[in-house]
Design a protein around this motif. Structure first.
Motif, PDB file in Angstrom:
ATOM      1  N   GLY A  18      16.416  50.462  11.381  1.00 54.03           N
ATOM      2  CA  GLY A  18      15.398  49.436  11.415  1.00 54.03           C
ATOM      3  C   GLY A  18      15.958  48.036  11.336  1.00 54.03           C
ATOM      4  N   GLY A  19      17.251  47.857  11.130  1.00 55.49           N
ATOM      5  CA  GLY A  19      17.870  46.535  11.065  1.00 55.49           C
ATOM      6  C   GLY A  19      18.273  46.064  12.442  1.00 55.49           C
ATOM      7  N   ALA A  20      19.028  44.986  12.471  1.00 55.90           N
ATOM      8  CA  ALA A  20      19.504  44.446  13.744  1.00 55.90           C
ATOM      9  C   ALA A  20      20.552  45.368  14.346  1.00 55.90           C
ATOM     10  N   ARG A  21      20.637  45.430  15.654  1.00 50.33           N
ATOM     11  CA  ARG A  21      21.591  46.275  16.342  1.00 50.33           C
ATOM     12  C   ARG A  21      23.006  45.767  16.092  1.00 50.33           C
ATOM     13  N   PRO A  22      23.956  46.628  15.725  1.00 52.41           N
ATOM     14  CA  PRO A  22      25.336  46.178  15.452  1.00 52.41           C
ATOM     15  C   PRO A  22      25.978  45.616  16.714  1.00 52.41           C
ATOM     16  N   ALA A  23      26.796  44.640  16.471  1.00 49.96           N
ATOM     17  CA  ALA A  23      27.487  43.998  17.595  1.00 49.96           C
ATOM     18  C   ALA A  23      28.652  44.868  18.020  1.00 49.96           C
ATOM     19  N   GLY A  24      28.454  45.739  18.999  1.00 47.94           N
ATOM     20  CA  GLY A  24      29.477  46.671  19.451  1.00 47.94           C
ATOM     21  C   GLY A  24      30.703  46.004  20.041  1.00 47.94           C
ATOM     22  N   PRO A  25      30.554  45.011  20.935  1.00 43.62           N
ATOM     23  CA  PRO A  25      31.724  44.381  21.540  1.00 43.62           C
ATOM     24  C   PRO A  25      32.658  43.733  20.523  1.00 43.62           C
ATOM     25  N   SER A  26      32.104  43.130  19.434  1.00 41.42           N
ATOM     26  CA  SER A  26      32.988  42.481  18.463  1.00 41.42           C
ATOM     27  C   SER A  26      33.861  43.501  17.753  1.00 41.42           C
ATOM     28  N   ARG A  27      33.279  44.695  17.452  1.00 38.10           N
ATOM     29  CA  ARG A  27      34.095  45.739  16.832  1.00 38.10           C
ATOM     30  C   ARG A  27      35.216  46.185  17.759  1.00 38.10           C
ATOM     31  N   ARG A  28      34.894  46.335  19.024  1.00 40.24           N
ATOM     32  CA  ARG A  28      35.928  46.719  19.977  1.00 40.24           C
ATOM     33  C   ARG A  28      36.997  45.640  20.096  1.00 40.24           C
ATOM     34  N   ASN A  29      36.576  44.362  20.022  1.00 42.54           N
ATOM     35  CA  ASN A  29      37.560  43.283  20.087  1.00 42.54           C
ATOM     36  C   ASN A  29      38.496  43.318  18.886  1.00 42.54           C
ATOM     37  N   ARG A  30      37.909  43.589  17.690  1.00 47.42           N
ATOM     38  CA  ARG A  30      38.756  43.657  16.501  1.00 47.42           C
ATOM     39  C   ARG A  30      39.740  44.814  16.602  1.00 47.42           C
ATOM     40  N   ALA A  31      39.255  45.976  17.099  1.00 47.71           N
ATOM     41  CA  ALA A  31      40.152  47.125  17.257  1.00 47.71           C
ATOM     42  C   ALA A  31      41.242  46.831  18.281  1.00 47.71           C
ATOM     43  N   GLY A  32      40.871  46.118  19.351  1.00 50.45           N
ATOM     44  CA  GLY A  32      41.873  45.783  20.360  1.00 50.45           C
ATOM     45  C   GLY A  32      42.920  44.823  19.835  1.00 50.45           C
ATOM     46  N   SER A  33      42.488  43.820  19.059  1.00 48.91           N
ATOM     47  CA  SER A  33      43.452  42.879  18.507  1.00 48.91           C
ATOM     48  C   SER A  33      44.380  43.560  17.511  1.00 48.91           C
ATOM     49  N   ARG A  34      43.848  44.525  16.737  1.00 45.69           N
ATOM     50  CA  ARG A  34      44.690  45.253  15.797  1.00 45.69           C
ATOM     51  C   ARG A  34      45.730  46.084  16.544  1.00 45.69           C
ATOM     52  N   ALA A  35      45.312  46.706  17.645  1.00 46.52           N
ATOM     53  CA  ALA A  35      46.254  47.489  18.446  1.00 46.52           C
ATOM     54  C   ALA A  35      47.326  46.591  19.061  1.00 46.52           C
ATOM     55  N   GLU A  36      46.935  45.378  19.472  1.00 48.50           N
ATOM     56  CA  GLU A  36      47.912  44.452  20.030  1.00 48.50           C
ATOM     57  C   GLU A  36      48.941  44.026  18.990  1.00 48.50           C
ATOM     58  N   ARG A  37      48.494  43.870  17.740  1.00 48.09           N
ATOM     59  CA  ARG A  37      49.436  43.499  16.683  1.00 48.09           C
ATOM     60  C   ARG A  37      50.386  44.630  16.348  1.00 48.09           C
ATOM     61  N   LEU A  38      49.888  45.868  16.425  1.00 46.02           N
ATOM     62  CA  LEU A  38      50.714  47.015  16.068  1.00 46.02           C
ATOM     63  C   LEU A  38      51.648  47.450  17.193  1.00 46.02           C
ATOM     64  N   ALA A  39      51.291  47.143  18.442  1.00 44.75           N
ATOM     65  CA  ALA A  39      52.087  47.612  19.580  1.00 44.75           C
ATOM     66  C   ALA A  39      53.546  47.145  19.516  1.00 44.75           C
ATOM     67  N   PRO A  40      53.834  45.850  19.217  1.00 46.45           N
ATOM     68  CA  PRO A  40      55.257  45.462  19.131  1.00 46.45           C
ATOM     69  C   PRO A  40      56.016  46.209  18.036  1.00 46.45           C
ATOM     70  N   LEU A  41      55.335  46.466  16.900  1.00 44.04           N
ATOM     71  CA  LEU A  41      56.004  47.187  15.821  1.00 44.04           C
ATOM     72  C   LEU A  41      56.336  48.614  16.238  1.00 44.04           C
ATOM     73  N   VAL A  42      55.421  49.242  16.967  1.00 43.99           N
ATOM     74  CA  VAL A  42      55.669  50.605  17.431  1.00 43.99           C
ATOM     75  C   VAL A  42      56.833  50.630  18.421  1.00 43.99           C
ATOM     76  N   LEU A  43      56.899  49.633  19.298  1.00 39.53           N
ATOM     77  CA  LEU A  43      57.982  49.589  20.278  1.00 39.53           C
ATOM     78  C   LEU A  43      59.323  49.274  19.627  1.00 39.53           C
ATOM     79  N   LEU A  44      59.300  48.464  18.563  1.00 40.30           N
ATOM     80  CA  LEU A  44      60.545  48.101  17.886  1.00 40.30           C
ATOM     81  C   LEU A  44      61.021  49.163  16.905  1.00 40.30           C
ATOM     82  N   ALA A  45      60.133  50.054  16.505  1.00 43.69           N
ATOM     83  CA  ALA A  45      60.479  51.017  15.452  1.00 43.69           C
ATOM     84  C   ALA A  45      61.723  51.847  15.785  1.00 43.69           C
ATOM     85  N   PRO A  46      61.867  52.431  16.989  1.00 49.58           N
ATOM     86  CA  PRO A  46      63.077  53.227  17.258  1.00 49.58           C
ATOM     87  C   PRO A  46      64.364  52.415  17.129  1.00 49.58           C
ATOM     88  N   ALA A  47      64.363  51.183  17.673  1.00 51.37           N
ATOM     89  CA  ALA A  47      65.565  50.353  17.571  1.00 51.37           C
ATOM     90  C   ALA A  47      65.856  49.983  16.118  1.00 51.37           C
TER      91      ALA A  47
END
Length: 319
Positions: A18-47
């Motif tokens: 019954g409340g306001a509809r959650p802002a779906g795109p903003s959640r996806r943006n936050r998840a995408g930005s978190r993945a972008e921050r983690l991607a360099p660490l994942v690539l650097l981990a083996p080295a």
């Protein structure tokens, strides 16, 4: 009044509770930005794991081993006793003096490939041929280079015969304690400056050619162009070549020393890496060798940081 003004307003769509509809795109943006921050660490981990496992951890073990004893006291902690023995050894003190000599000769070892790269970049006649000729010694084994120069620098060798023809007395290049270290360092510079030359040429690829054109229009001479245009523009490249050349001098001359002088005459050509090999390979004193290795690491760290600091201040003054 019109029919539109009399129609009731539509309620805003409600969410599941019954409340306001959650802002779906903003959640996806936050998840995408978190993945972008983690991607360099994942690539650097083996080295990073390889560096930590094969470089840093053995370094820590070596430093720890340098505080233990040799022989009957193998594995027993002896504190700084190995370091006291190290700096009380005349051969190691000679090795340290030779390190100081290498630091003083380092600008010459960097200036030679830098000037040759400048001439090649300015397309002197035959520059394509020179590029291959200058790099060729870098692919030769130090053992081969040492054997060749043992023949050239022998007391009755071709170089002394040439000097004799010019009326200059023969020089005992490898048998005179005051000359041998300069002969070995000169051979090392000749054999390795090809790699520094390639690095300088790569740095010239980033140089703004309009600066050179402006210097030519202003009537600047070649020394003025090098000092005021090329050197400030290649500061990062020069820093890199300084550090790598210093590391090469301190850690890559064992082959030449072993073939040309075996540390002689009278220990005058000892360097820390040769001293480490003697302690470990011939005298079976691994703890003392570890102490010498730690001292060599600290020397390279201090000299490298000092060189970078000096070059940065010089670049700041040029700006």
């Amino acid at each position: 009044m019109t029919a539109q003004s009399l129609s009731p307003a539509r309620p805003a769509p409600a969410g599941p509770a019954g409340g306001a509809r959650p802002a779906g795109p903003s959640r996806r943006n936050r998840a995408g930005s978190r993945a972008e921050r983690l991607a360099p660490l994942v690539l650097l981990a083996p080295a990073l794991l390889i560096i930590v496992g094969l470089r840093l951890w053995p370094l820590v073990l070596g430093v720890n081993f340098s505080f233990t004893g040799d022989g009957d006291r193998n594995g027993m902690m002896v504190g700084f006793e190995n370091y006291a023995t190290l700096f009380g050894d005349p051969l190691f003190r000679t090795a340290l003096r030779n390190v100081g000599l290498l630091v003083l000769l380092l600008p010459v070892a960097v200036a030679i490939p830098g000037l040759l790269a400048t001439f090649i970049y300015l397309r002197v006649p035959g520059h394509r041929l020179y590029r291959g000729v200058y790099f060729f010694p870098a692919v030769l084994s130090p053992v081969i280079v040492g054997a060749i120069f043992n023949l050239l620098l022998a007391f009755d060798g071709p170089l002394n015969k040439l000097l004799g023809g010019l009326g200059i007395g023969p020089v005992d290049w490898l048998g005179d304690p005051s000359v041998a270290i300069f002969a070995v360092v000169g051979v090392h510079v000749w054999a390795t400056f090809g790699m520094a030359l390639v690095v300088f040429l790569a740095g010239f690829a980033t140089l703004d050619s309009s600066l050179l054109d402006a210097a030519e229009v202003d009537g600047a001479s070649l020394p003025q162009t090098i000092r005021h245009v090329i050197v400030p523009s290649l500061t990062r490249t020069i820093q890199f070549v300084f550090v790598t050349t210093m590391i090469g001098m301190l850690t890559s001359m064992f082959g030449l020393l072993y073939v040309m002088t075996t540390g002689g005459p009278a220990g005058s050509t000892y360097l820390p890496e040769y001293y480490i090999w003697i302690q470990q390979g011939q005298l079976n004193q691994p703890a003392l060798a570890s102490a010498a290795s730690t001292a060599l690491f600290l020397i390279m760290l201090v000299v490298g940081l000092a060189q970078i600091g000096i070059l940065r201040r010089s670049a700041g003054k040029e700006d």
